[in-house]
Design a protein around this motif. Sequence first.
Motif, PDB file in Angstrom:
ATOM      1  N   LYS A 105      22.894  27.702  92.034  1.00 36.22           N
ATOM      2  CA  LYS A 105      24.257  28.049  91.672  1.00 36.22           C
ATOM      3  C   LYS A 105      24.606  29.459  92.136  1.00 36.22           C
ATOM      4  O   LYS A 105      23.736  30.331  92.209  1.00 36.22           O
ATOM      5  CB  LYS A 105      24.416  27.958  90.155  1.00 36.22           C
ATOM      6  N   VAL A 131      31.689  31.040  97.337  1.00 34.59           N
ATOM      7  CA  VAL A 131      31.709  29.620  97.000  1.00 34.59           C
ATOM      8  C   VAL A 131      32.618  28.916  97.994  1.00 34.59           C
ATOM      9  O   VAL A 131      33.714  29.420  98.316  1.00 34.59           O
ATOM     10  CB  VAL A 131      32.232  29.404  95.551  1.00 34.59           C
ATOM     11  N   GLU A 178      30.313  24.493  96.182  1.00 30.06           N
ATOM     12  CA  GLU A 178      28.895  24.863  96.174  1.00 30.06           C
ATOM     13  C   GLU A 178      28.706  26.303  96.645  1.00 30.06           C
ATOM     14  O   GLU A 178      29.577  26.870  97.316  1.00 30.06           O
ATOM     15  CB  GLU A 178      28.094  23.921  97.084  1.00 30.06           C
ATOM     16  N   SER A 184      26.935  23.260  91.389  1.00 29.28           N
ATOM     17  CA  SER A 184      25.552  23.470  91.811  1.00 29.28           C
ATOM     18  C   SER A 184      25.253  22.731  93.098  1.00 29.28           C
ATOM     19  O   SER A 184      25.807  21.663  93.367  1.00 29.28           O
ATOM     20  CB  SER A 184      24.576  22.991  90.733  1.00 29.28           C
ATOM     21  N   ALA A 185      24.354  23.324  93.883  1.00 34.13           N
ATOM     22  CA  ALA A 185      23.821  22.644  95.065  1.00 34.13           C
ATOM     23  C   ALA A 185      22.462  22.061  94.702  1.00 34.13           C
ATOM     24  O   ALA A 185      21.743  22.605  93.864  1.00 34.13           O
ATOM     25  CB  ALA A 185      23.666  23.634  96.216  1.00 34.13           C
ATOM     26  N   THR A 186      22.124  20.935  95.312  1.00 34.86           N
ATOM     27  CA  THR A 186      20.837  20.296  95.064  1.00 34.86           C
ATOM     28  C   THR A 186      20.148  20.027  96.395  1.00 34.86           C
ATOM     29  O   THR A 186      20.731  20.186  97.462  1.00 34.86           O
ATOM     30  CB  THR A 186      21.020  18.973  94.297  1.00 34.86           C
ATOM     31  N   ARG A 190      18.968  27.761 102.292  1.00 34.98           N
ATOM     32  CA  ARG A 190      18.926  26.986 101.055  1.00 34.98           C
ATOM     33  C   ARG A 190      17.616  26.209 100.933  1.00 34.98           C
ATOM     34  O   ARG A 190      16.986  26.187  99.864  1.00 34.98           O
ATOM     35  CB  ARG A 190      20.121  26.013 101.029  1.00 34.98           C
ATOM     36  N   ILE A 217      27.418  22.272 103.385  1.00 32.22           N
ATOM     37  CA  ILE A 217      27.790  22.853 102.091  1.00 32.22           C
ATOM     38  C   ILE A 217      28.992  22.096 101.543  1.00 32.22           C
ATOM     39  O   ILE A 217      30.025  21.992 102.201  1.00 32.22           O
ATOM     40  CB  ILE A 217      28.149  24.352 102.219  1.00 32.22           C
TER      41      ILE A 217
END
Length: 397
Positions: A113, A120, A132, A101-103, A140, A128
């Motif tokens: 996700k 990916v 991710e 997952s990216a935050t 994003r 990135i």
Amino acid sequence: MDRFTGLTLSPISSGDCVAAAARAASAELIFKIVYENVTIQHKNGATRTYMVQRVDESCNDQSCEYICTMEGGMAPDIRERANIHVKVSHLADVREALEGSATDIRYGNLFLKAGEGIGVAATKMPGIGKGEPLIEKEARALIFDAVANVCEMSDGAQMLLITVSCPEGMMIAARNSAPQSGFAGGIRIIGAYGSIPSVHMREISESINEQIKAQTRTGVKSLLMSPGKYCAKEINEALHVDLKTAVNCYNLPGQAIDCAVEEGAENILLVGNVGKLVKLAAGIMNTNSVASDGRREIFSAHTALIGGTSSQVKILMGCATCDEILAYLESWGLKDKVMQSILIEIDRAMKKRCAGKLHCGVALFSKQFGFLGKTAETQNVLAKVSQEQFALSRRLK
């Protein structure tokens, strides 16, 4: 520029499509607001409105999915037709979302996700991390903003997973003549940073009204209401009512009471987290913390009213949460007396708001302390609400 409106149109981008679908999915999940289109504005003032479509079979209390169809993007984005799906889901355990997952450092409650057809990163790339989703930095940020704004309107407590997918993504990536080193699994999501108008209070009010009307039109006269599903387990254990048929009044219990009166309801049982509903003791009918708070002041005032000392009041005024306040009150042997005093004022506020046209019961709960107390009419109202809501749940099966 659009020749009909005179507005400058921003370029179509996959990032905008994801953000539009993410806004629609999160707004329905949290507020039951159904969007048909979402407008995005960029830095130069250019805007574009994207049509979004609800995926009926994927929308329930735990998740919601919308599609935004992209066609005619500019290179190096998707130029052919592609259906971009975004599902927003409640997370019971943050560990479910950690891998891949990216935050965003601004929003600790949101996780992004890659689903089917979204690339990916195979190695670390600019902005990135390895593993991710291949969603560029500015796109994003816009996606996170789109969902975060909805959370903020409900006080931002929800832990949410945003999953982006594109069923045609693998085929589109395979046909792409540009080199695709550094990532695998599908397409790249690109786009410029922009803004989406905030969820309007009118939309939330309309959602509350529609929920109430959906029940009263079937003959229901006794309504179960709650700001949300928080403390659902504790509520069920103490009162034996299921929040599945509850009207979500969110941060606007006053609005829900007004509509119930207009629709001819006879009984209301309002149940939920003490952090929201304690504010009713001060006559606060918009419980969003941005609009109003007063939790410490309410607890402190009622502690003083039942004989608490000035030093105890000072301690409560320094607390950050209701559970912290309740822990102190319990240690001093004052919790039950303070809650009883608060509930008397909540009862008065409810009767004043409905002008005596409804029988109202209110019960307060906490994750840590469970059932905290109820107003005078709650037991009588509970019997009628339980009967009608159970019958409603049977009809909905």
